[in-house]
Design an enzyme around this catalytic site. Structure first.
Site, PDB file in Angstrom:
ATOM      1  N   GLU A 180       0.855  -1.190   0.000  1.00  0.00           N
ATOM      2  CA  GLU A 180       0.000   0.000   0.000  1.00  0.00           C
ATOM      3  C   GLU A 180       0.893   1.243   0.000  1.00  0.00           C
ATOM      4  O   GLU A 180       1.804   1.361   0.814  1.00  0.00           O
ATOM      5  CB  GLU A 180      -0.875  -0.052   1.243  1.00  0.00           C
ATOM      6  CG  GLU A 180      -1.595   1.199   1.635  1.00  0.00           C
ATOM      7  CD  GLU A 180      -2.227   1.062   3.015  1.00  0.00           C
ATOM      8  OE1 GLU A 180      -2.181   2.046   3.779  1.00  0.00           O
ATOM      9  OE2 GLU A 180      -2.757  -0.033   3.331  1.00  0.00           O
ATOM     10  N   HIS A 208      -3.438  -5.672  11.074  1.00  0.00           N
ATOM     11  CA  HIS A 208      -4.358  -6.643  10.485  1.00  0.00           C
ATOM     12  C   HIS A 208      -4.321  -7.983  11.208  1.00  0.00           C
ATOM     13  O   HIS A 208      -3.998  -9.003  10.605  1.00  0.00           O
ATOM     14  CB  HIS A 208      -4.005  -6.863   9.015  1.00  0.00           C
ATOM     15  CG  HIS A 208      -4.042  -5.643   8.166  1.00  0.00           C
ATOM     16  ND1 HIS A 208      -3.324  -5.530   6.981  1.00  0.00           N
ATOM     17  CD2 HIS A 208      -4.721  -4.483   8.301  1.00  0.00           C
ATOM     18  CE1 HIS A 208      -3.553  -4.356   6.436  1.00  0.00           C
ATOM     19  NE2 HIS A 208      -4.405  -3.699   7.221  1.00  0.00           N
ATOM     20  N   ASN A 245      -5.511  -6.035   2.306  1.00  0.00           N
ATOM     21  CA  ASN A 245      -6.184  -5.517   3.498  1.00  0.00           C
ATOM     22  C   ASN A 245      -7.434  -6.360   3.759  1.00  0.00           C
ATOM     23  O   ASN A 245      -8.189  -6.648   2.845  1.00  0.00           O
ATOM     24  CB  ASN A 245      -6.557  -4.054   3.294  1.00  0.00           C
ATOM     25  CG  ASN A 245      -5.367  -3.208   2.902  1.00  0.00           C
ATOM     26  OD1 ASN A 245      -4.751  -3.459   1.866  1.00  0.00           O
ATOM     27  ND2 ASN A 245      -5.031  -2.217   3.695  1.00  0.00           N
TER      28      ASN A 245
END
Length: 547
Positions: free
Chosen positions: A403, A488, A526
């Protein structure tokens, strides 16, 4: 990746369509109206929290993605639901007129029960960033285990309050490695589309992206990726893009362009408060008790489950302990919260029939962070949108998806910053330490090395091509990699191991896991869209067969 779609008070009696104890094993976001700071339009805290002695057909522990899906679908099926949330409601502005604190100015709203912040970027240009704050039940929990810090959202809406909003559906060819016992065709035909619709997912206008000052940092990241042969992908997000355009035009209060993300976003972000929980409110069948923490769940003599719940004050102290009976209980406290609670319940004898898979299969989604120092002719911009919208794909060749993340400091830094998701094979286990009275995680810091190696397949190549170097001032003194954390957390009650293939806990009828604890450690991107889609799949089957 190949395309842009990776990713009341006490219940008023029993529902007319109650869950029967002992049975067998989409609307976009609400429009943002007006420019003044306001409380959420979503569900408010119950006028009075759940009372001791209450009986509820369905109790949902947690108000994040899985819990919100379960509560909504149960309510739509005619079941009265009560949701218990350890964090605050986040529906009342503070002294500054805003609900949430700014990322660059943390205060007592920012961290969960800390007297000093623990920010993911601990240093900048040689200066420490953390500061002393008043201890309060703030929005971001930096929970420390032996080898890792796990960042989690605390409040009604869970992780949706504090994440970057990148709503990524994994490539279908990767799905078998993520959830091998789940039918991929059903997920991609039905449940991923349902989740994306319910979450209000949208993709940025590429033409606006190419011209907007606030995405200069991402365009620099795109240029560097492409010059090194890596594909750049626009990634969907849960932000009101029209609102962001108005932010850029100066016609509305800045939110993403004001650097709001880490401790909540006051305007444009479509958190669960504005999507699933808004719909939950409309059913009239769901109530929520914020600042309530479940401590014990055990079978009740007359059927169902007896649940002990501590009510907290904003200092984190228990003010009263309540006893509630629930026909069905859904564990949705997040991967860490659900795992810790279940291993404690098994070890204490409250739920001794839970199997030995409880606590296993936990992973960090391969998270690792880094920054690069660019040349003076590659400025990344003073104003950076806090909502990332692009990524670099090297999953097949190097095991990493990166990202392109913002550094919303308000000054020019000439820095590119990245959060990578990698193919890290290591899995940890939660166990119960009886002497300490808490759950522990056996993650080892050295287990991050595969993630670093995978990320290096992207950034070593870019640095060679551009003649640039890694930043060494972001995570401590002369430290390149942010290998000490995860945003996460996944696993701990893995689907089809600790549970059956739809989240029913083995050993007990009427107990379910419905959150990220079901996913064994990695989603390749994600994870919140996958958590939502899996919850949609599982609750549909549970309602059809267990109601």
């Amino acid at each position: 990746m190949s395309d842009a779609t990776m990713q009341g008070s006490e219940t008023k009696g029993v529902s007319r369509r109650r869950f029967i104890t002992g049975t067998g094993s989409l609307l976009g976001a609400a429009a943002i109206v007006g420019h003044a700071p306001r409380a959420w339009a979503g569900v408010r805290a119950a006028a009075a929290p759940i009372g001791s002695g209450a009986h509820v057909p369905a109790l949902v522990i947690g108000t994040g993605y899985g819990g919100s899906v379960a509560a909504l679908r149960l309510a739509e099926a005619g079941v009265d639901v009560h949701m218990v949330e350890m964090g605050m409601a986040w529906d009342t502005p503070g002294a500054d007129g805003k609900i949430f604190a700014n990322t660059t100015r943390p205060d007592d709203r920012s961290f969960w029960l800390r007297t000093r912040t623990k920010q993911p970027l601990s240093n900048f240009l040689g200066f420490p960033l953390d500061k002393n704050v008043n201890c309060r039940t703030g929005i971001l929990d930096a929970e420390e285990f032996g080898g890792i810090t796990v960042y989690q959202g605390r409040g009604v809406g869970g992780g949706s309050l504090v994440n970057g909003g990148m709503a990524v559906t994994p490539r279908r060819e990767n799905f078998g490695a993520i959830l091998p016992t789940v039918n991929a065709a059903e997920m991609y035909a039905t449940y991923y589309p349902r989740a994306n619709s319910g979450l209000g997912v949208g993709t940025i206008d590429p033409a606006w992206f190419d011209s907007a000052d606030c995405y200069q940092y991402a365009r620099v990241g795109r240029k560097h990726a492409q010059r090194s042969g890596f594909p750049f992908l626009f990634v969907p997000a849960v932000y009101d893009w029209d609102y962001m355009k108005q932010e850029a035009a100066g016609t509305v209060p800045r939110s993403a362009l004001g650097g709001e993300i880490l401790y909540g976003n006051n305007h444009g972000k479509k958190s669960l408060q504005k999507t699933y929980i808004e719909r939950i409110r409309a059913t009239g069948r769901v109530t929520i008790s914020p600042l309530h923490k479940v401590t014990t769940v055990t079978p009740a003599p007359g059927g169902g489950y007896t649940v002990l719940i501590d009510q907290l004050n904003t200092g984190g102290q228990t003010t009263v302990t309540k006893t509630v009976t629930a026909d069905k209980v859904f564990f949705a406290a997040g991967s860490v919260g659900t795992s810790k609670l279940l291993v404690g319940l098994k070890a204490s004898g409250a739920l001794p029939l839970l199997n030995d898979e409880i606590g296993r299969g936990w992973g960090d989604n391969g998270n690792v962070m880094c920054g690069r120092a660019n040349h003076l002719w590659d400025p990344t911009g003073k104003v950076q949108s806090s909502i990332p919208t692009g990524g670099i794909d090297n999953w097949d060749a190097g095991g990493a998806f990166a990202e392109i993340a913002p550094l919303p400091t308000g000054i020019e830094t000439w820095a590119s910053f990245y959060l990578s998701i990698t193919k890290n094979p290591h899995r940890a286990r939660f166990t119960w330490n009886a002497a300490a009275g808490k759950a522990e995680l056996d993650w080892q810091t050295a287990w991050k090395q595969p993630s670093i190696d995978a990320a290096k397949t992207i950034f070593d190549k870019i640095n060679r091509k551009e003649g640039t170097i890694y930043r060494t001032d972001l995570f401590g003194t002369y430290k390149i990699w942010g290998d000490h954390l995860t945003y996460h957390p996944l696993g701990g009650a893995v689907l089809d191991k600790a549970t059956d293939n739809h989240g029913r806990l083995h050993g007990y009828s009427g107990l379910y896991v419905i959150d990220g604890a079901l996913i064994p450690g990695n989603t390749s991107v994600n994870p919140f869209v996958t958590i939502t889609a899996l919850a949609e799949r599982n609750i549909e089957r549970i309602i059809a067969t267990d109601l």
